[in-house]
Structure formats: C-alpha cells, structure tokens
Design a protein around this motif. Structure first.
Motif, PDB file in Angstrom:
ATOM      1  N   UNK A 229       0.829  -1.195   0.000  1.00  0.00           N
ATOM      2  CA  UNK A 229       0.000   0.000   0.000  1.00  0.00           C
ATOM      3  C   UNK A 229       0.871   1.257   0.000  1.00  0.00           C
ATOM      4  N   UNK A 230       0.498   2.206  -0.869  1.00  0.00           N
ATOM      5  CA  UNK A 230       1.145   3.511  -0.930  1.00  0.00           C
ATOM      6  C   UNK A 230       0.096   4.568  -0.617  1.00  0.00           C
ATOM      7  N   UNK A 231       0.331   5.335   0.451  1.00  0.00           N
ATOM      8  CA  UNK A 231      -0.602   6.391   0.852  1.00  0.00           C
ATOM      9  C   UNK A 231       0.147   7.711   0.857  1.00  0.00           C
ATOM     10  N   UNK A 239      -2.748   5.807 -10.711  1.00  0.00           N
ATOM     11  CA  UNK A 239      -3.601   4.619 -10.588  1.00  0.00           C
ATOM     12  C   UNK A 239      -3.160   3.505 -11.526  1.00  0.00           C
ATOM     13  N   UNK A 240      -2.686   3.860 -12.727  1.00  0.00           N
ATOM     14  CA  UNK A 240      -2.243   2.843 -13.687  1.00  0.00           C
ATOM     15  C   UNK A 240      -0.994   2.122 -13.178  1.00  0.00           C
ATOM     16  N   UNK A 241      -0.087   2.884 -12.579  1.00  0.00           N
ATOM     17  CA  UNK A 241       1.124   2.268 -12.023  1.00  0.00           C
ATOM     18  C   UNK A 241       0.763   1.329 -10.868  1.00  0.00           C
ATOM     19  N   UNK A 242      -0.181   1.738 -10.056  1.00  0.00           N
ATOM     20  CA  UNK A 242      -0.610   0.888  -8.947  1.00  0.00           C
ATOM     21  C   UNK A 242      -1.199  -0.420  -9.465  1.00  0.00           C
ATOM     22  N   UNK A 246       0.184  -4.260  -8.956  1.00  0.00           N
ATOM     23  CA  UNK A 246      -0.700  -4.987  -8.030  1.00  0.00           C
ATOM     24  C   UNK A 246      -0.578  -4.478  -6.599  1.00  0.00           C
ATOM     25  N   UNK A 247      -0.601  -3.152  -6.477  1.00  0.00           N
ATOM     26  CA  UNK A 247      -0.565  -2.529  -5.156  1.00  0.00           C
ATOM     27  C   UNK A 247      -1.764  -1.592  -5.034  1.00  0.00           C
ATOM     28  N   UNK A 248      -2.049  -1.195  -3.813  1.00  0.00           N
ATOM     29  CA  UNK A 248      -3.115  -0.231  -3.568  1.00  0.00           C
ATOM     30  C   UNK A 248      -2.487   1.123  -3.276  1.00  0.00           C
TER      31      UNK A 248
END
Length: 308
Positions: A229-231, A239-242, A246-248
């Motif tokens: 998770x990256x906050x 969003x495309x990189x996430x 396969x990360x949030x």
C-alpha cells in the motif's frame, strides 16, 4: 477581540490584524479562549484562494487551537467551561488565529495534561494526518515493514513514532543532518535521500507513507511488494502504475476527529510520543509565519506556533 483576517485572497500582505466581535457558539460548538494556534501550508492555500473548499470572505485564518473552553453552544454536554482542549476549529480549517475561536465538538479533545498550550497547538493536523495515513488508509499491522518518506518533517516524524508503537519495522528517508533525530524517534533504518536511491536498495515493503510527492512518490512504487500500500498526503498516486504493480495506492485528506485526538493525547501523557515545535510567534505576527511558509523568509524547521 483581535483576529488575523483576510478580506480578499492573495499574498501574505492581505492578512489584516483587526478587531472583530467574539464569535458565539452554536449547536455542536464551543467557544475557546485561544492560548496558542498553529500555522501550516493549508493556511496559505486558504489565504491565496487555492483551497478546495469554498471559503467565503472575510474570514479569520487558522485551524489548530489549544486553549480553554469559555462557553458552550446549546445542548453541548461533551465539554464544559474551564476545560483545556486542543484540536481543530471546523471542517473549513478557519477561525483559529485569534484571541477566541469557535470549534466543533467533534474536532477537539481534552488537551494532553503534560503539554503546554504551545506544544498542544502544534499537533492536531500533522499528528492526526500521520495516524490516519498509517492506520485508517494503509491499515498497517504489527510485524509489517513501513517506509516513511520525509521522516524528519512535521507529519513524517509522527508517522515514524506511531509505526514503531504499532510494532512495525520502520525504514525512513531523511537528510543526513536529520538521521540521528529520526533514529531517535524509532526508525530501524534511515536512508540519506541525497546519498542513496532508496528504490535501488529496498524491496518487499508492505506500506509506503509519502509526505514528499513528485519523483519520490513515483519511485516508491518500485519498493512495494505485490499487495502493498502507498498512501500520500501530498498528491494522488498514479492509478495505472498501482494496477500494473498490483498494489493499492491512494491520496488522503485529514479528517480530524475527537477519538483520534484522544488516542494521541493518551500516548503523549503516557510518555510514548515526542512532540516538537518550531518558531513561536505572537498573534500579531501571523503574516511573518505565512512569509516563512511561502519561502519569502527562510523556511523554518518544525511546526510554526502562534501564541495568543
């Protein structure tokens, strides 16, 4: 009473220190005799007209307060006159840089007993931001590894401490001059961001906390494990990189509330949390604080606090 007001949007010069009527608390509000208030970047956005929320003019600047409840609005039973409180005025983040301020009862709590008003006023937004990034948005769990970007900053320093208290392994980035400070706050490893590229040495990170943005945020994707998770408290991550990794990933805006303030106050009173302040200025010099925040004057280390 005296208050720091703006009648039009613009540079720090639009701040006027003037006499206004003492505000009257309504349902769900209390009147606080302000002993100290905070000054942060979000205040400059409001002053310049860049706030994402509607900000009708004229208005009194400031969000963070610490002081004594002077009076309560109709039907308020959660607080009584004479109690020492800290927190935020309202959801618009206005009204604090004055001798008296009205505050929502849902956004204040009893002041930590061991702190002075100056220290208590430095905490609400930055400490709650760090807490909510870690636990409400990233859902950090004991045993996980968290990377805190900008760990010597006002939000980052609290994130390091909260993550350590939660039983996480803490890796942090900071300038060389701040490495010892960040280690003392509880980081297991501190990377000098000018001397080492964190994305070339780290991998398998569970949570990345971004208080920096830009290239630091973009490179943070590379260190996360699948399902990590990256906050960010700065800007919306890609969003495309996430999805590709396969990360949030998400951007958060702080929602200061009484339960979170009360938890943080308890940690302070138990001696588990280190609280620092930066420059302390008198109420009539709020314009100077905004000049510091804008870089017109040298940018300070630590949170600017305004003494009423």
């Amino acid at each position: 009473m005296k208050a720091n007001r703006i009648h039009l949007y613009g540079p720090p010069e639009v701040i006027v220190f003037e006499d206004v009527e003492v505000p009257v608390p309504r349902f769900g509000e209390v009147l606080v005799k302000v002993a100290a208030s905070g000054a942060g970047l979000w205040d400059t956005y409001i002053r310049s007209g860049a706030s994402v929320l509607p900000q009708p003019l004229p208005l009194t600047l400031g969000a963070e307060i610490a002081g004594v409840v002077e009076a309560v609005g109709p039907s308020v039973i959660a607080f009584t006159p004479g109690q020492e409180v800290f927190g935020v005025t309202n959801a618009r983040f206005t009204g604090a840089n004055a001798e008296y301020a009205v505050a929502s009862t849902a956004m204040i709590a009893l002041k930590p007993r061991v702190l002075t008003y100056l220290y208590a006023a430095s905490m609400p937004v930055v400490a709650v931001t760090a807490w909510q990034m870690l636990f409400d948005h990233a859902e950090l769990a004991a045993g996980e590894t968290v990377l805190v970007q900008g760990a010597a900053g006002n939000v980052g320093s609290y994130a390091v401490q909260f993550a350590r208290l939660a039983g996480a392994r803490v890796i942090a980035t900071a300038a060389a001059a701040d490495i010892d400070k960040v280690k003392a706050l509880g980081a297991d490893k501190v990377i000098d961001f000018r001397a080492e590229r964190f994305d070339e040495t780290l991998k398998g990170i569970d949570v990345a906390i971004d208080t920096v943005g830009g290239g630091v945020q973009r490179r943070s994707f590379a260190v996360l494990r699948p399902g990590g998770r990256l906050i960010s408290s700065v800007s919306k991550p890609n969003a495309q990189e996430a999805e590709k990794r396969s990360v949030r990933a998400g951007f958060m805006q702080v929602d200061v509330d009484t339960p979170t303030l009360a938890k943080i106050a308890s940690l302070v009173d138990e001696g588990k949390l280190n609280v620092e302040v930066g420059p302390v200025l008198p109420l009539e010099q709020l314009r100077v604080a905004h000049e510091m925040l804008e870089g017109i004057r040298p940018k300070p280390r630590g949170k600017i606090v305004i003494e009423s």
